[in-house]
Design a protein around this motif. Sequence first.
Motif, PDB file in Angstrom:
ATOM      1  N   LEU A 126       0.837  -1.201   0.000  1.00  0.00           N
ATOM      2  CA  LEU A 126       0.000   0.000   0.000  1.00  0.00           C
ATOM      3  C   LEU A 126       0.873   1.254   0.000  1.00  0.00           C
ATOM      4  O   LEU A 126       2.031   1.224   0.427  1.00  0.00           O
ATOM      5  CB  LEU A 126      -0.891   0.017   1.241  1.00  0.00           C
ATOM      6  CG  LEU A 126      -2.078  -0.950   1.220  1.00  0.00           C
ATOM      7  CD1 LEU A 126      -2.769  -0.974   2.575  1.00  0.00           C
ATOM      8  CD2 LEU A 126      -3.076  -0.570   0.131  1.00  0.00           C
ATOM      9  N   ASP A 127       0.293   2.340  -0.465  1.00  0.00           N
ATOM     10  CA  ASP A 127       1.013   3.607  -0.530  1.00  0.00           C
ATOM     11  C   ASP A 127       1.445   4.042   0.877  1.00  0.00           C
ATOM     12  O   ASP A 127       0.616   4.061   1.794  1.00  0.00           O
ATOM     13  CB  ASP A 127       0.066   4.657  -1.148  1.00  0.00           C
ATOM     14  CG  ASP A 127       0.804   5.893  -1.577  1.00  0.00           C
ATOM     15  OD1 ASP A 127       1.514   6.472  -0.738  1.00  0.00           O
ATOM     16  OD2 ASP A 127       0.676   6.282  -2.754  1.00  0.00           O
ATOM     17  N   LEU A 130      -0.651   6.428   3.032  1.00  0.00           N
ATOM     18  CA  LEU A 130      -1.978   6.090   3.554  1.00  0.00           C
ATOM     19  C   LEU A 130      -2.080   6.305   5.061  1.00  0.00           C
ATOM     20  O   LEU A 130      -3.006   6.965   5.539  1.00  0.00           O
ATOM     21  CB  LEU A 130      -2.321   4.636   3.193  1.00  0.00           C
ATOM     22  CG  LEU A 130      -3.595   4.086   3.832  1.00  0.00           C
ATOM     23  CD1 LEU A 130      -4.821   4.853   3.365  1.00  0.00           C
ATOM     24  CD2 LEU A 130      -3.760   2.598   3.537  1.00  0.00           C
ATOM     25  N   ALA A 147      -9.942   0.904   7.341  1.00  0.00           N
ATOM     26  CA  ALA A 147      -9.658   1.703   6.141  1.00  0.00           C
ATOM     27  C   ALA A 147      -8.482   1.105   5.371  1.00  0.00           C
ATOM     28  O   ALA A 147      -8.482   1.094   4.133  1.00  0.00           O
ATOM     29  CB  ALA A 147      -9.367   3.150   6.528  1.00  0.00           C
ATOM     30  N   GLU A 151      -8.442  -0.251   1.599  1.00  0.00           N
ATOM     31  CA  GLU A 151      -7.513   0.167   0.541  1.00  0.00           C
ATOM     32  C   GLU A 151      -6.839  -1.042  -0.110  1.00  0.00           C
ATOM     33  O   GLU A 151      -6.450  -0.998  -1.272  1.00  0.00           O
ATOM     34  CB  GLU A 151      -6.437   1.091   1.115  1.00  0.00           C
ATOM     35  CG  GLU A 151      -6.957   2.446   1.546  1.00  0.00           C
ATOM     36  CD  GLU A 151      -7.521   3.271   0.406  1.00  0.00           C
ATOM     37  OE1 GLU A 151      -6.754   3.722  -0.431  1.00  0.00           O
ATOM     38  OE2 GLU A 151      -8.766   3.456   0.356  1.00  0.00           O
ATOM     39  N   ARG A 153      -8.291  -3.823  -0.708  1.00  0.00           N
ATOM     40  CA  ARG A 153      -9.379  -4.744  -1.058  1.00  0.00           C
ATOM     41  C   ARG A 153      -9.100  -5.569  -2.319  1.00  0.00           C
ATOM     42  O   ARG A 153      -9.525  -6.714  -2.416  1.00  0.00           O
ATOM     43  CB  ARG A 153     -10.714  -4.013  -1.184  1.00  0.00           C
ATOM     44  CG  ARG A 153     -10.765  -2.929  -2.248  1.00  0.00           C
ATOM     45  CD  ARG A 153     -12.089  -2.176  -2.136  1.00  0.00           C
ATOM     46  NE  ARG A 153     -12.213  -1.090  -3.084  1.00  0.00           N
ATOM     47  CZ  ARG A 153     -11.764   0.143  -2.874  1.00  0.00           C
ATOM     48  NH1 ARG A 153     -11.114   0.414  -1.762  1.00  0.00           N
ATOM     49  NH2 ARG A 153     -11.928   1.082  -3.779  1.00  0.00           N
ATOM     50  N   PHE A 154      -8.379  -4.980  -3.272  1.00  0.00           N
ATOM     51  CA  PHE A 154      -8.102  -5.754  -4.490  1.00  0.00           C
ATOM     52  C   PHE A 154      -7.145  -6.903  -4.165  1.00  0.00           C
ATOM     53  O   PHE A 154      -7.288  -8.004  -4.681  1.00  0.00           O
ATOM     54  CB  PHE A 154      -7.525  -4.857  -5.591  1.00  0.00           C
ATOM     55  CG  PHE A 154      -8.436  -3.730  -5.952  1.00  0.00           C
ATOM     56  CD1 PHE A 154      -9.772  -3.968  -6.233  1.00  0.00           C
ATOM     57  CD2 PHE A 154      -7.981  -2.426  -5.986  1.00  0.00           C
ATOM     58  CE1 PHE A 154     -10.636  -2.929  -6.546  1.00  0.00           C
ATOM     59  CE2 PHE A 154      -8.833  -1.381  -6.290  1.00  0.00           C
ATOM     60  CZ  PHE A 154     -10.163  -1.632  -6.571  1.00  0.00           C
ATOM     61  N   SER A 229     -14.922  -1.734  -9.197  1.00  0.00           N
ATOM     62  CA  SER A 229     -14.330  -0.907  -8.144  1.00  0.00           C
ATOM     63  C   SER A 229     -13.295   0.046  -8.700  1.00  0.00           C
ATOM     64  O   SER A 229     -13.087   1.134  -8.178  1.00  0.00           O
ATOM     65  CB  SER A 229     -13.674  -1.793  -7.088  1.00  0.00           C
ATOM     66  OG  SER A 229     -14.626  -2.620  -6.501  1.00  0.00           O
ATOM     67  N   ALA A 230     -12.616  -0.396  -9.737  1.00  0.00           N
ATOM     68  CA  ALA A 230     -11.550   0.433 -10.300  1.00  0.00           C
ATOM     69  C   ALA A 230     -12.060   1.364 -11.379  1.00  0.00           C
ATOM     70  O   ALA A 230     -11.371   2.294 -11.777  1.00  0.00           O
ATOM     71  CB  ALA A 230     -10.439  -0.444 -10.854  1.00  0.00           C
TER      72      ALA A 230
END
Lengths: 231, 230
Positions: A126-127, A130, A147, A151, A153-154, A229-230
């Motif tokens: 993840l970034d 975040l 949260a 983020e 989720r994919f 979602s995207a």
Amino acid sequence: MNYILDGLRQALELLLGGDPATFSAVWTTLLVTLEAMAATLVLGAPAGFLLGYADFPGKRAARLAVETFLSFPTVVIGLVVYAFISRRGPLGELGLLFTVPGMAVGLTILGLPIVIALTAQAVENLDPRLRPTLLTLGAGPRQVFFATLGEARFGLLLAATAAFGRIFSEIGISMMLGGNIKWSTRTITTAIALETGKGEFATGIALGIVLMIIAFAVNLAASAFRRRSAA
Amino acid sequence: MSALYELDHVVQRYGEREVLHLDALAVPEGAIIGLVGPNGGGKSTLLRLLAFLETPAEGTILYRGEPAGGREYALRGEVTCFPQEPYLLKRSVRANVAFGLEARGATDVAERVATALALVGLDPARFAGRMWHQLSGGEVKRVALAARLALRPRALLLDEPTANLDRDSAELVRRAVTTARERHGTTLVISGHDHEWLKAICDDMLWIRDGQLAAPSTEAGHAPWPQPAV
């Protein structure tokens, strides 16, 4: 070649005619997969989150253990769980051997390392912006947790799909812990093995078709969710 | 004006490297303070400390006269930071702006989301339903700013808010943050390199170089700066 085509024709007749034995195996497969997937995700997603998110002593060893379990032979998982839930085993009193919940226990152990490893990877990727973003917006630990999972989720979806593929198509654990009992613990995969061994090629093909249709449908749904979602 | 922040011998280190060393600094409540200085000088570190996203290696930070140490989570409910490259959650614009409000238990979320979006020049009817990846770079910044403004924070810490923005967007940001002070008495600490933009809105400007408050650079041609409020 003819016997394959005959098998295919008979398989379609079994499916379209609603053959009870065939659909019993399908139902058992769906039930045990559902139970195992629920347990795998409930236990595996938070564990994977912790592994990917938190720093703690022994993290490397935990990561190595999870990755080792990814390639654990299913027959060994079946053997170990069998030893625990058989009548003489420490959990024998629970009466799980040769039941759907007993099979689900073994399949959960199969799926857990997949969900933990892929969730940890998704969270690690993840970034880095975040967490400070969530904190500066006032999120508490629980909100940060949910949260962050949101983020990722994919990645979680990928983990769930991969675990589903493994659990749904597994045979060794189902055979050892379920016993392949007709109308009770016979799943699609154990039935295919048995029926093919008996020369009942049509039933094997029919069940194989159902197996592939369900697997395809689940992957298609996951892919559609990812696109939606995207999008 | 009473001090919102008082820093006393605050030192911050990353590993062995000392990145900030401030003997004393006070930020008056309701003021707009500009931070200028070269890249890597310690501006962003100071903003993260003021946002309670980091704790200092040494020294104390007083917030409204009380030590901030150990109260970071509670204090993050009063202050918020807008980073150089803001991150949007993988959600709609509406959900992004609402996130902090919901985290802080606000009740009038929809109204505050719409107000904040309008404040940064984004029409709520057009933008609220858009997803994070349907925005331009400038719009991402404005949505992220709206997410902070919606919180009506006591202190808003902005790290180069106009970097990579065109003139009109920079003007929108200026109007949005000054409106926050006018309406809610928000204290603003803003870092940046656009000295003219900063001079136009700041009550006081601080020069930070090599992690320390310093005299302004004469080469920059912007002297004399007001002295740091110590």
